[in-house]
Design an enzyme around this catalytic site. Sequence first.
Site, PDB file in Angstrom:
ATOM      1  N   SER A   1       0.852  -1.185   0.000  1.00 53.55           N
ATOM      2  CA  SER A   1       0.000   0.000   0.000  1.00 53.55           C
ATOM      3  C   SER A   1       0.892   1.241   0.000  1.00 53.55           C
ATOM      4  O   SER A   1       1.659   1.433  -0.929  1.00 53.55           O
ATOM      5  CB  SER A   1      -0.939  -0.023   1.218  1.00 53.55           C
TER       6      SER A   1
ATOM      7  N   HIS B   1      -2.688  -0.958  -3.312  1.00 47.25           N
ATOM      8  CA  HIS B   1      -3.844  -0.093  -3.055  1.00 47.25           C
ATOM      9  C   HIS B   1      -3.684   1.198  -3.854  1.00 47.25           C
ATOM     10  O   HIS B   1      -2.782   1.995  -3.594  1.00 47.25           O
ATOM     11  CB  HIS B   1      -3.946   0.237  -1.564  1.00 47.25           C
TER      12      HIS B   1
ATOM     13  N   ASP C   1      -4.227  -5.127   5.833  1.00 44.77           N
ATOM     14  CA  ASP C   1      -4.720  -5.910   4.704  1.00 44.77           C
ATOM     15  C   ASP C   1      -3.679  -6.938   4.271  1.00 44.77           C
ATOM     16  O   ASP C   1      -2.515  -6.611   4.071  1.00 44.77           O
ATOM     17  CB  ASP C   1      -5.052  -4.974   3.531  1.00 44.77           C
TER      18      ASP C   1
END
Length: 433
Positions: free
Chosen positions: A249, A276, A373
């Site tokens: 991310s 992301h 995540d």
Amino acid sequence: MAPYKVLVVDDSAFMRKIFSDLIEKDPSFQVVDTAVNGREAVEKALGLKPDIVTMDVEMPEMNGLEALKLIMAKHPMPVIMLSGINEEGMKETIMALESGAFDFIRKPSLTYSQHIDQVRDALLEQLKAAMAARERRAAFQAEEKKRKRQAGSDRPFVSPATAIPEPKKTKYEPIKRPELFSPKPEVPLERPERRIKAKKTNPSSPPAVTVEETAVAREYAAAQARTAETDKHPEKRLAFDDLVAIGCSTGGPRALKAVLEKLPADLPAPVVIVQHMPPNFTRSLAQRLNSFSPLEVMEAEDGMKLRAGCAYVAPGGKHMRVVKEADGGLALSLSEDQPVNGHRPSVDTLFESLLPLASLRRHAVLMTGMGSDGAKMMKRLYDSGVKSTFAESEETCVVYGMPRSAVELDCVSHLLPLHQIAAGVVRAVSNGK
């Protein structure tokens, strides 16, 4: 506690006002000044030394990317890029992330107040994350210095008069296989078919620059030759025993570049990636990574068959799963299912799709990023017998969030700094571990 000082940079007076007002809605931040272009941004950043900068990408005189590079070279500080949605702006945003920008947000659509509220929330979240990451890194570095001082003080005191000089120590470096670990030559080596095409289309151009005939160059050429031979028989690239899955991310584009540029063209496994990122930006990311990596890097499409030596980036706004087809091959399935952990694409969704693929040797990697995540499903993979799990260590993470979550779940077999991850993955794929 005094508020964090913010420098807002944008060539539009209206946008400077919008972002200044959004930022100062949180008492933790104070806009200390604004700048109208990159040149002024560099001067004020070096003079004022704010805690953080918001930087427009496209500006006259000097754009945000050029200003960012100068700031990072002279006085590094967290910078959040403010990007438009045109193609050039997206490309420069990706390059800014490679050059050290903390993250980016899309500029708001001024016709929708809801969009402005969403941008405000995203901006404040990133400002807070950047400050938290800076403070955590400072604490980590202080702890490292303290540990080294303590390690040095543990040595017994010897009077200089009676000390026996220690023999000169030889610095040993781990043996590295050139095709796996050597950095790319400064002169880019094109794929053979691309170089031939260039000669045909531009016969008057000067001869291509060649790399010195070293072991590294020979091994690289050999890997390219093996890839060219495989391309003559594409069915060979559809048969593989390993699969690499990477999730990241904040700080991810820079980390992905560092890893993918060190993976060999003949890697006997496909690489599937969740970063992301909003829609459209992932296509620019894939194109940019493809220009660096020996692998063929592309944005994933629904139904695309997986091939060894290729890397697939999940499109922004869509989950990506690996699915088995009727003929036993593997393909990608994209969907717009609800976000998972607040993200779409989600790393957990990708990792979860690997659980049924027990016939494959699966290798899961988590790198820099906020939140958790990917950690939950890495744990499930680990508990199901997948022990080839990697996480980026705190020393190189922009944000030590997702990797830390996996470490805390005790499902990481290899905790490595960024520059060692590609080598570890290649060893794991090569050794079947």
